[in-house]
Enzyme design. Structure first.
Site, PDB file in Angstrom:
ATOM      1  CG  ASP A  81      -1.606   1.041   1.414  1.00 12.63           C
ATOM      2  OD1 ASP A  81      -1.812   2.061   0.493  1.00 12.63           O
ATOM      3  OD2 ASP A  81      -2.425   1.336   2.245  1.00 12.63           O
ATOM      4  CB  SER A 118      -3.347   7.861   8.118  1.00 14.62           C
ATOM      5  OG  SER A 118      -4.246   8.871   7.426  1.00 14.62           O
ATOM      6  N   GLY A 166      -8.388  14.262   9.032  1.00 13.30           N
ATOM      7  CA  GLY A 166      -6.911  14.786   9.308  1.00 13.30           C
ATOM      8  C   GLY A 166      -6.710  16.134   8.802  1.00 13.30           C
ATOM      9  CD  GLU A 218      -5.926   4.135  -0.926  1.00 14.03           C
ATOM     10  OE1 GLU A 218      -5.366   4.675   0.176  1.00 14.03           O
ATOM     11  OE2 GLU A 218      -5.953   5.006  -1.974  1.00 14.03           O
ATOM     12  N   GLY A 263       1.419   4.669   0.498  1.00 14.47           N
ATOM     13  CA  GLY A 263       0.571   5.791   0.943  1.00 14.47           C
ATOM     14  C   GLY A 263       1.625   7.003   0.747  1.00 14.47           C
ATOM     15  N   GLY A 264       0.637   8.159   1.209  1.00 11.65           N
ATOM     16  CA  GLY A 264       1.264   9.630   0.949  1.00 11.65           C
ATOM     17  C   GLY A 264       2.680   9.816   2.061  1.00 11.65           C
ATOM     18  CB  THR A 265       3.407   9.502   5.371  1.00 12.40           C
ATOM     19  OG1 THR A 265       2.521  10.812   5.407  1.00 12.40           O
ATOM     20  CG2 THR A 265       4.455   9.597   6.328  1.00 12.40           C
ATOM     21  CG  LEU A 266       4.504   5.388   7.243  1.00 15.03           C
ATOM     22  CD1 LEU A 266       4.095   4.824   8.271  1.00 15.03           C
ATOM     23  CD2 LEU A 266       6.066   5.386   7.205  1.00 15.03           C
TER      24      LEU A 266
END
Length: 278
Positions: free
Chosen positions: A8, A231, A127, A76, A10-13
């Site tokens: 996956d 998240s 968020g 997703e 993701g934007g950060t991880l």
């Protein structure tokens, strides 16, 4: 060594899920700004034959790994719900029907019944709202700092509660419920509030809006359980507590699952493997 993995991006991880030699689920992460490390990890595991991928950075990930192995893409939402269903069962939850509220930058709400699910709605509150309003009201933009400060804050000097309106009289509903988010500021002379109180109040607003909407959909679908993932909930005990308390007040059951942040990676893995994950 794993023969199949789910990723996956993701934007950060970038989250990775796979099965070890004992057929047990293993979860790991890589920084999404360093996808080369993902490629190196795959190269160091030559037994990998199939890769399931999902997430917002899938295109960037594919630019790195697309020539390496057999790639299988899954949308997703589909991956996340597939993963959530598995993780719920893994923790002993078996619901005939439930709501799944996914709190990311915004919030998406799904109704799940058996092996089927539909998206029933959502909201732009999430968020991103938490960080944006915290930045505008306090100047603080770091999410980890926002999360930590919220645990130290007190909302009662900022929010107008039901008991504040009735002032000593019996209240028709729980007096500690919020009558107006930030409403006390408009009726007091004290405009300056500690940053931690403001951030706690912002997080309370975000949590209550998301929970209220989730409960409305749950009542429409006759679902008792609301599963909260995403998240924004990761390591955010204050937000989880706001959501849990408000959900219970409205006579519904909040559910928080371990490893919910890996739902997409688990779903991407399940999409390509016939193994039974234990």
């Amino acid at each position: 060594m794993p023969k199949a993995i789910g990723i996956d991006a993701g934007g950060t991880l970038t989250k990775v899920a796979y099965l070890d030699e004992h057929n047990e689920l293993i979860l790991t992460t890589f920084p999404s700004n360093d996808l080369q490390s993902v490629m190196e990890w795959i190269r160091n595991n030559p037994d990998i034959e199939d890769i399931g991928v999902t997430g917002g950075r899938t295109e960037q990930l594919l630019d790195v790994i697309k020539t390496m192995k057999s790639i299988h893409y899954i949308v997703e939402f589909e991956a996340t719900l597939k993963g959530v269903r598995f993780l719920l069962n893994k923790e002993g939850y078996f619901f005939e029907r439930s709501m799944i509220t996914n709190i990311g930058t915004g919030t998406s709400i799904h109704y799940m019944e058996g092996n089927t699910h539909i998206r029933v709605g959502g909201t732009g509150v999430g968020g991103g709202t938490l960080i944006g309003l915290s930045a505008l009201t306090t100047g603080i933009t770091d999410y980890n700092e926002i999360r930590e400060m919220a645990t130290k804050g007190n909302r009662e000097g900022v929010d107008l509660l039901v008991k504040d309106i009735y002032q000593g009289m019996d209240t028709p509903i729980d007096g500690h419920l919020t009558a107006s988010n930030f409403g006390k500021v408009s009726i007091t002379e004290e405009l300056k509030q500690p940053a931690e109180d403001i951030i706690a109040t912002v997080q309370g607003l975000v949590g209550e809006v998301i929970t209220t909407l989730s409960i409305q959909y749950a009542e429409e679908k006759n679902a008792q359980h609301i599963v909260y993932i995403g998240s924004t909930l990761s390591y955010n005990e204050h937000l989880a507590q706001v959501i849990a308390n408000y959900t219970r007040t409205k006579k519904h059951t909040p559910v928080f699952i371990n490893d919910h942040g890996f739902s997409g990676a688990v779903g991407a893995l399940l999409n390509i493997t016939e193994y039974t994950i234990v």
